[in-house]
Structures are given as structure tokens and as C-alpha cells.
Motif scaffolding. Structure first.
Motif, short mmCIF file in Angstrom:
data_model
loop_
_atom_site.label_atom_id
_atom_site.label_comp_id
_atom_site.label_asym_id
_atom_site.label_seq_id
_atom_site.Cartn_x
_atom_site.Cartn_y
_atom_site.Cartn_z
N LEU A 1 0.60 -1.17 0.02
CA LEU A 1 0.15 0.14 -0.25
C LEU A 1 0.46 1.50 -0.02
O LEU A 1 0.77 1.94 -0.77
CB LEU A 1 -1.00 -0.08 1.17
N GLY A 2 1.61 1.15 1.05
CA GLY A 2 3.02 2.45 0.16
C GLY A 2 3.30 3.02 -0.43
O GLY A 2 2.87 3.53 -0.84
N PRO A 3 3.91 2.04 -1.36
CA PRO A 3 4.25 2.60 -3.15
C PRO A 3 3.23 2.57 -3.44
O PRO A 3 3.23 3.84 -4.69
CB PRO A 3 6.04 2.00 -3.18
N LEU A 4 2.20 2.43 -3.86
CA LEU A 4 0.96 2.00 -4.86
C LEU A 4 -0.18 2.66 -4.18
O LEU A 4 -0.08 2.97 -5.09
CB LEU A 4 1.09 0.29 -5.12
N VAL A 5 -0.40 2.79 -3.04
CA VAL A 5 -1.46 3.83 -2.83
C VAL A 5 -1.25 4.85 -2.15
O VAL A 5 -1.58 6.03 -2.22
CB VAL A 5 -2.93 3.17 -2.43
N ILE A 6 -0.70 5.02 -0.81
CA ILE A 6 -0.72 6.19 0.31
C ILE A 6 0.25 7.24 -0.21
O ILE A 6 0.51 7.83 -0.61
CB ILE A 6 0.13 5.34 1.44
N TYR A 7 1.61 6.49 -0.56
CA TYR A 7 2.50 7.96 -1.15
C TYR A 7 2.19 8.36 -2.51
O TYR A 7 2.25 10.00 -3.13
CB TYR A 7 4.00 7.01 -1.70
N PRO A 8 2.01 7.77 -3.26
CA PRO A 8 0.77 9.15 -4.76
C PRO A 8 -0.57 9.11 -4.27
O PRO A 8 -0.51 10.65 -5.07
CB PRO A 8 0.34 7.17 -5.37
N THR B 1 0.28 16.72 -1.56
CA THR B 1 1.05 17.95 -1.27
C THR B 1 1.17 18.67 -2.53
O THR B 1 1.50 20.12 -2.47
CB THR B 1 2.63 17.43 -0.98
N LEU B 2 0.58 17.72 -3.69
CA LEU B 2 1.42 19.00 -5.81
C LEU B 2 -0.27 20.14 -5.40
O LEU B 2 0.40 21.09 -6.48
CB LEU B 2 1.24 17.90 -5.99
N SER B 3 -1.25 19.62 -5.02
CA SER B 3 -1.65 20.50 -4.78
C SER B 3 -2.03 21.50 -4.01
O SER B 3 -2.89 22.74 -4.62
CB SER B 3 -3.71 19.63 -4.96
N VAL B 4 -1.23 21.61 -2.78
CA VAL B 4 -1.41 22.52 -2.72
C VAL B 4 0.31 23.84 -1.61
O VAL B 4 -0.04 24.10 -0.94
CB VAL B 4 -2.01 22.28 -0.41
N THR B 5 0.55 22.91 -2.61
CA THR B 5 2.36 24.54 -2.35
C THR B 5 2.55 24.61 -4.09
O THR B 5 1.72 24.06 -5.34
CB THR B 5 3.46 22.79 -2.25
N ASP B 6 3.32 24.81 -4.26
CA ASP B 6 4.15 25.61 -5.16
C ASP B 6 5.55 26.35 -5.01
O ASP B 6 6.08 25.38 -4.09
CB ASP B 6 3.64 27.47 -5.67
N ALA B 7 6.35 27.28 -5.49
CA ALA B 7 7.69 27.14 -5.93
C ALA B 7 8.07 27.56 -4.35
O ALA B 7 9.13 27.62 -3.95
CB ALA B 7 8.28 27.75 -6.60
N HIS B 8 6.99 28.25 -3.93
CA HIS B 8 7.55 29.46 -2.53
C HIS B 8 6.77 28.18 -1.03
O HIS B 8 6.94 29.09 -0.05
CB HIS B 8 6.95 30.54 -2.84
N GLY B 9 6.73 27.34 -1.62
CA GLY B 9 6.16 26.21 -0.47
C GLY B 9 4.42 26.64 0.26
O GLY B 9 3.54 25.81 -1.25
#
Length: 299
Positions: A39-46, A52-60
Motif C-alpha cells: 500500500l505504501g508505494p502503490l496507494v499511500i505515497y501517490p 502535496t502537489l495540489s497545495v504547494t508551489d515554488a514558494h511553499g
């Protein structure tokens, strides 16, 4: 003799306790193995990476992706079109699935079991295969369209509706109706036929028996199959990719376009999180109805 038996019982109890603790530790190790390795590499991490990608940009930390997503004037149209296709396709597929299940269960005909087995096998087909099959049959150059053109001496093929909303809805109805048939048949199988016979003997016609007896008793299973149909239709992508025209932009295709064409991963992640929230809401409703149905059957 009595003391010896008591000692043997204590030894057996201690051995059982040790074996129980050993099984418990082994089960914990199995759980950690599944969490870390599977589950870690296949579900949880993605999923964490997506959030994380949706709530961060180059400035944090930033919610710019969500403000841009909901602030885009085209977003409401995309979501509205997605929901429109979803409700049209899933509703028609659910009605067709319930009708097919009713016919197979209450009005069996020669070959009904073969049809049931085919519908069970049909759910294993990839969805884009159904889309291509419809193109080969009902596309502008499909066999049925060309046959009608030659039969009626038409200048142009009479069927030209697949590459758009009509074709997408038709393909999704054909593909997802069998997903409703199986849980509906399972729900019908739990019915007490004596109630149906009693209603018929009291003078109830077929419509009254269907809506007053069968539907209320089988409703939890039908509802579970319907919600599952909505859930699967919401996440459909293959049919949209094959039959969706350039003007038919839905949420899945918009996410795909943002990630692969525009290379705007933040916008794609925000759209994916919105779609994930919709899917999880439907799944939670599906699980709730399934638990109620299980408790009802258990009683």
C-alpha cells in the motif's frame, strides 16, 4: 491425579496463550508488510504526493491551484457537463440493469443462464473495447450505418452521433448496465417467494407486486448496485478518450489535458483531488448501504 491434570491444563493454557501472542505478532508483521511494501508505494505515497502537489508551489504552501481551478470560468461548465453525463449514463444503465435482472430472474427464458454468464464476463472487458465496437457498428463508416445507407440509397451515412455526448452516454450505458445486474440478481435471490405468492393470491397484479412487494424488499441491493454504477461511471476515462470530441471536455479529460498537454501539474492535481473527493463520497455511501443490507440480511 487431580493435581497432575491441573498442571497439564495450566501448561496447555500457557501454550495456547503463547501461540495466540505469536499469531498476533505475525498478523501485525503481515499488516506492516502490506502497508510498507504494497500500500505504501502503490496507494499511500501517490495520494500524499497528489495532495502535496495540489497545495504547494515554488514558494511553499499555497492554495493557488484550487483558487485557479474554481476561479476558472470554464470549470463550472466542465463540472456541469461531467455531472450531466454521469447522471444520464448511470441512471439509464441502472434502469436497464434492473430491468435485465428482473427479466432474467422472474421471467427466465431458454438461454437465460447463458446470458447471465455473458453479462458476468462482460464486466471483465475494458471499456474502450466497447467504444470501438460501437464505432465499428454504428459509426459513420460502421457496418450498420453503411448497410442502412445502401438499403435506403442515401447519399450520406444516416448514423453520425457517436463522437459526442450521445455516443459517450450510449457506450457507458452498454458497458455499466451489467455492473447493476449482478447485485440486483443477488438481492432478488434473498427474497421470500412466499410473500410474492401471497400478494398474487390476494389479487395484486404484476405492477403492484413489483412496486409494493419486490422493490421495497430488494431495494438495498438495487441501491448498492446503482451507487456502484455511479461510482464507476464517474471515474470512466477510456470511453471519454475514444468517443469524446474536442468540444466534449469533462473533468477526467480536463485533468489529463492539464497534466500531459499544458504540463500544469498543480492544476491537474487540484482537479484530481476534487474528483477523488467526489469518488470517496460515493464510495462511503456505497459502503453504508452495503452495511445496512448486510445487517438486514443477517437479521
Amino acid at each position: 491425579m487431580s493435581s497432575l491434570s491441573t498442571s497439564e491444563l495450566r501448561i496447555d493454557d500457557a501454550a495456547h496463550a503463547v501461540a495466540k501472542r505469536r499469531r498476533g505478532r505475525l498478523a501485525q508483521w503481515h499488516l506492516w508488510f502490506i502497508l510498507v511494501v504494497v500500500l505504501g508505494p502503490l496507494v499511500i505515497y501517490p495520494l500524499l504526493r497528489l495532495l502535496t502537489l495540489s497545495v504547494t508551489d515554488a514558494h511553499g504552501f499555497s492554495l493557488h491551484a484550487y483558487t485557479a481551478f474554481f476561479g476558472n470560468p470554464e470549470t463550472s461548465g466542465v463540472i456541469g457537463k461531467t455531472l450531466g453525463i454521469l447522471f444520464a449514463s448511470a441512471t439509464l444503465a441502472s434502469l436497464l440493469g434492473v430491468l435485465l435482472a428482473s427479466m432474467l430472474f422472474f421471467k427466465p427464458f431458454p438461454g437465460a443462464k447463458l446470458v447471465t454468464r455473458f453479462l458476468e464476463l462482460f464486466v471483465a472487458f475494458p471499456s474502450f473495447l466497447v467504444a470501438f465496437t460501437l464505432i465499428f457498428l454504428y459509426g459513420s463508416q460502421g457496418s450498420v450505418s453503411i448497410g442502412l445507407q445502401r438499403l435506403f440509397n442515401l447519399q450520406h451515412p444516416p448514423l453520425d452521433f457517436l463522437f459526442g455526448i450521445g455516443g459517450v452516454i450510449l457506450a457507458e450505458v452498454v458497458f455499466y448496465a451489467p455492473f447493476v445486474v449482478r447485485p440486483t440478481l443477488a438481492s432478488f435471490a434473498t427474497l421470500d417467494t412466499r410473500l410474492i405468492e401471497a400478494a398474487s393470491s390476494l389479487g395484486a397484479n404484476g405492477r403492484m407486486v413489483a412496486f409494493k412487494v419486490i422493490l421495497p424488499l430488494a431495494w438495498p441491493g438495487i441501491a448498492a448496485g446503482t451507487i456502484l454504477c455511479f461510482l464507476l461511471t464517474l471515474n470512466e476515462f477510456g470511453i471519454l478518450l475514444v468517443l469524446g470530441s474536442a468540444h466534449l471536455i469533462t473533468l477526467p479529460t480536463a485533468i489529463y489535458s492539464s497534466a500531459t498537454v499544458d504540463l500544469d501539474l498543480s492544476a491537474a492535481a487540484a482537479g484530481a483531488v476534487v474528483m477523488l473527493a467526489m469518488s470517496l463520497s460515493l464510495y462511503a455511501l456505497y459502503r453504508r448501504i452495503n452495511r445496512r443490507n448486510g445487517g438486514r440480511n443477517g437479521n
